[in-house]
Design a protein around this motif. Structure first.
Motif, mmCIF file in Angstrom:
data_model
loop_
_atom_site.group_PDB
_atom_site.id
_atom_site.type_symbol
_atom_site.label_atom_id
_atom_site.label_comp_id
_atom_site.label_asym_id
_atom_site.label_seq_id
_atom_site.Cartn_x
_atom_site.Cartn_y
_atom_site.Cartn_z
ATOM 1 N N SER A 75 0.824 -1.208 0.000
ATOM 2 C CA SER A 75 0.000 0.000 0.000
ATOM 3 C C SER A 75 0.857 1.256 0.000
ATOM 4 O O SER A 75 0.489 2.273 -0.603
ATOM 5 N N LEU A 76 2.007 1.228 0.641
ATOM 6 C CA LEU A 76 2.903 2.382 0.624
ATOM 7 C C LEU A 76 3.377 2.675 -0.789
ATOM 8 O O LEU A 76 3.373 3.839 -1.233
ATOM 9 N N TYR A 77 3.768 1.634 -1.500
ATOM 10 C CA TYR A 77 4.258 1.846 -2.857
ATOM 11 C C TYR A 77 3.143 2.351 -3.766
ATOM 12 O O TYR A 77 3.350 3.262 -4.574
ATOM 13 N N GLU A 78 1.987 1.760 -3.631
ATOM 14 C CA GLU A 78 0.860 2.186 -4.473
ATOM 15 C C GLU A 78 0.461 3.634 -4.204
ATOM 16 O O GLU A 78 -0.006 4.338 -5.100
ATOM 17 N N GLY A 79 0.681 4.094 -2.966
ATOM 18 C CA GLY A 79 0.298 5.461 -2.633
ATOM 19 C C GLY A 79 1.382 6.497 -2.841
ATOM 20 O O GLY A 79 1.081 7.674 -3.082
ATOM 21 N N GLY A 80 2.641 6.100 -2.768
ATOM 22 C CA GLY A 80 3.705 7.103 -2.860
ATOM 23 C C GLY A 80 5.000 6.624 -3.460
ATOM 24 O O GLY A 80 6.028 7.319 -3.372
ATOM 25 N N GLY A 81 4.994 5.435 -4.050
ATOM 26 C CA GLY A 81 6.191 4.953 -4.713
ATOM 27 C C GLY A 81 7.319 4.623 -3.751
ATOM 28 O O GLY A 81 7.133 4.452 -2.542
ATOM 29 N N MET A 82 8.518 4.577 -4.299
ATOM 30 C CA MET A 82 9.686 4.168 -3.524
ATOM 31 C C MET A 82 10.006 5.170 -2.416
ATOM 32 O O MET A 82 10.530 4.790 -1.358
ATOM 33 N N GLU A 83 9.684 6.440 -2.619
ATOM 34 C CA GLU A 83 9.977 7.440 -1.604
ATOM 35 C C GLU A 83 9.136 7.206 -0.353
ATOM 36 O O GLU A 83 9.610 7.407 0.775
ATOM 37 N N ALA A 84 7.896 6.772 -0.516
ATOM 38 C CA ALA A 84 7.048 6.466 0.635
ATOM 39 C C ALA A 84 7.610 5.279 1.415
ATOM 40 O O ALA A 84 7.580 5.266 2.661
ATOM 41 N N LEU A 85 8.126 4.304 0.715
ATOM 42 C CA LEU A 85 8.757 3.164 1.381
ATOM 43 C C LEU A 85 9.981 3.602 2.174
ATOM 44 O O LEU A 85 10.189 3.174 3.308
ATOM 45 N N ARG A 86 10.781 4.473 1.559
ATOM 46 C CA ARG A 86 11.997 4.950 2.214
ATOM 47 C C ARG A 86 11.647 5.729 3.485
ATOM 48 O O ARG A 86 12.267 5.526 4.539
ATOM 49 N N THR A 87 10.672 6.602 3.411
ATOM 50 C CA THR A 87 10.284 7.406 4.579
ATOM 51 C C THR A 87 9.780 6.528 5.715
ATOM 52 O O THR A 87 10.160 6.716 6.881
ATOM 53 N N ALA A 88 8.943 5.561 5.391
ATOM 54 C CA ALA A 88 8.411 4.665 6.418
ATOM 55 C C ALA A 88 9.514 3.829 7.049
ATOM 56 O O ALA A 88 9.508 3.581 8.267
ATOM 57 N N GLU A 89 10.476 3.418 6.254
ATOM 58 C CA GLU A 89 11.558 2.592 6.784
ATOM 59 C C GLU A 89 12.411 3.377 7.774
ATOM 60 O O GLU A 89 12.822 2.848 8.819
ATOM 61 N N VAL A 90 12.675 4.641 7.481
ATOM 62 C CA VAL A 90 13.432 5.484 8.409
ATOM 63 C C VAL A 90 12.684 5.623 9.732
ATOM 64 O O VAL A 90 13.262 5.477 10.823
ATOM 65 N N GLU A 91 11.384 5.899 9.664
ATOM 66 C CA GLU A 91 10.585 6.042 10.885
ATOM 67 C C GLU A 91 10.541 4.739 11.679
ATOM 68 O O GLU A 91 10.627 4.729 12.910
ATOM 69 N N LYS A 92 10.402 3.657 10.981
ATOM 70 C CA LYS A 92 10.321 2.348 11.621
ATOM 71 C C LYS A 92 11.633 2.016 12.351
ATOM 72 O O LYS A 92 11.634 1.615 13.525
ATOM 73 N N ASP A 93 12.753 2.182 11.665
ATOM 74 C CA ASP A 93 14.043 1.857 12.267
ATOM 75 C C ASP A 93 14.353 2.759 13.451
ATOM 76 O O ASP A 93 14.913 2.303 14.464
ATOM 77 N N ALA A 94 14.002 4.033 13.337
ATOM 78 C CA ALA A 94 14.236 4.962 14.436
ATOM 79 C C ALA A 94 13.423 4.556 15.667
ATOM 80 O O ALA A 94 13.919 4.607 16.809
ATOM 81 N N LEU A 95 12.182 4.138 15.456
ATOM 82 C CA LEU A 95 11.327 3.713 16.561
ATOM 83 C C LEU A 95 11.893 2.473 17.242
ATOM 84 O O LEU A 95 12.017 2.425 18.478
#
Length: 390
Positions: free
Chosen positions: A156-176
């Motif tokens: 769903s992230l890719y469908e909504g915002g492409g690779m950049e959305a995946l990258r942003t979510a991954e940064v937030e996830k790892d930081a958490l």
């Protein structure tokens, strides 16, 4: 000594010689002979010893472990919240996997303190792992105390915002995860599925092998930035197969087909430096017509020799029906070690720990194989900065 005296004599002769007065003569006067040149021997070269390198910290640590401690390092055990500290000490566990019950009713501060207590109970720092894939499989972000909303699935992230959305979510996830004291994420999902009825359809990226490779590389690299070890799963890929939680699943495609598609994201993650690869309970007949991937020496040889991967190989949970029903709980763990796994995810680790220890005492599993597996586990811990205080 003879050479020494010759040199001294030469010096004396040169120093005491008297030149006679020249006589008148019609003959041409010859020029005087040049003074004798004194040659000295070069000083004797004392051979220098190569500097002694300090012992490798991982090998030093490994050499001091008992067999029981080594076997414990092979287990990434399902956390038993009520007895976790005692389990860590008794079984010398290599790590813990947290599930929903371990994070519910917790706050960031309370969970952080709990994980610190677990680490204090361990002689060797623990791998603390969760499944935080996003979407239907999350253990942290679905609790309001930790995040306003759960992480969305990669699809769903890719469908909504492409690779950049995946990258942003991954940064937030790892930081958490890093902030809480969690150092391993059992993700990303590398499986490629095309059938909406397939078990992993909603959990997969749902894009081409090339785009899936890009996503996997992003996940691994962002994890490294935050000290989070990524685990590629589920090798060699579920494809459109059924759920191995409830029974065996068989993949009959050719190796050429798998190498052209399903295996590519795993190769990309390995190249990016992933910490571990999870071996699925899928039986891939092109590599082994008898054993599922998690218990197959042939599949493990393929990963090591053909794909050239030297990191940690970890099983999916060994109590899943595809494994525990045909082989039994204890024997499944023994077969997993014999196949070449370095870490065993286990929800029934007391029985499986005892079974592996007994197999070593009986000579079924060699000490060398255990040492090789534990060394890879320790090297992964070292890369995550967990061994710096030892």
């Amino acid at each position: 000594m003879k050479k020494f005296f010759c040199v001294i004599l030469c010096l004396l002769l040169c120093g005491c010689s008297v030149q006679p007065m020249p006589k008148a003569s019609s003959r041409a006067t010859l020029p005087p002979e040049p003074s004798a040149q004194v040659t000295t021997q070069p000083p004797t070269q004392v051979p220098t010893q190569a500097p002694t390198l300090p012992p490798d910290p991982v090998d030093l640590l490994l050499s001091g472990l008992t067999t029981e401690e080594k076997v414990g390092q092979l287990f990434l055990a399902r956390c038993r919240k009520e007895t976790a500290a005692e389990d860590i000490a008794q079984y010398h566990l290599g790590g813990l996997v947290l599930f929903d019950r371990d994070t519910e009713d917790e706050t960031p501060e309370s969970l952080r303190q709990t994980l610190e207590r677990y680490q204090e109970a361990a002689t060797i720092p623990l791998l603390i792992a969760v499944d935080e894939e996003g979407g239907s499989v999350v253990r942290i972000s679905d609790k309001p105390a930790f995040r306003d909303a759960p992480f969305s699935s990669p699809r769903s992230l890719y469908e909504g915002g492409g690779m950049e959305a995946l990258r942003t979510a991954e940064v937030e996830k790892d930081a958490l995860l890093s902030d809480l004291g969690i150092n391993v994420n059992l993700a990303p999902v590398c499986d490629i599925t095309t059938d909406p009825a397939a078990f992993l359809y909603d959990r997969s990226l749902g894009q081409s092998p090339e785009l899936t490779c890009q996503w996997v590389q992003i996940a691994v690299e962002k994890g490294q930035t935050y000290g989070i070890g990524c685990v590629l799963k589920h090798f060699p890929g579920y494809g459109n197969n059924a759920d191995t939680h409830v029974g065996i699943a068989i993949e009959n495609r050719s190796l050429e087909e798998l190498e052209a598609q399903d295996l590519l994201p795993f190769a990309a993650g390995m190249e990016a430096g992933c910490g571990a690869v999870m071996m699925s309970h899928i039986q891939v007949t092109a590599l082994d017509a008898e054993y599922p991937a998690s218990l197959s020496p042939a599949v493990h040889r393929y990963v090591r020799e053909t794909m050239g991967y030297n990191g940690v190989l970890v099983t999916d949970d060994l109590v899943m029906d595809a494994i525990s029903v045909p082989y039994g709980v204890g024997e499944a763990a023994v077969l997993a070690v014999l196949a070449g796994n370095d870490l065993l995810i286990s929800s029934d680790f007391p029985e499986q720990y005892a079974a592996v220890l007994e197999a070593i005492r009986e000579g079924r599993i060699s000490e060398e194989q255990i040492d090789n597996a534990v060394r890879r586990v320790l090297l992964w811990k070292q890369s995550l900065g967990l061994l710096s205080g030892i």
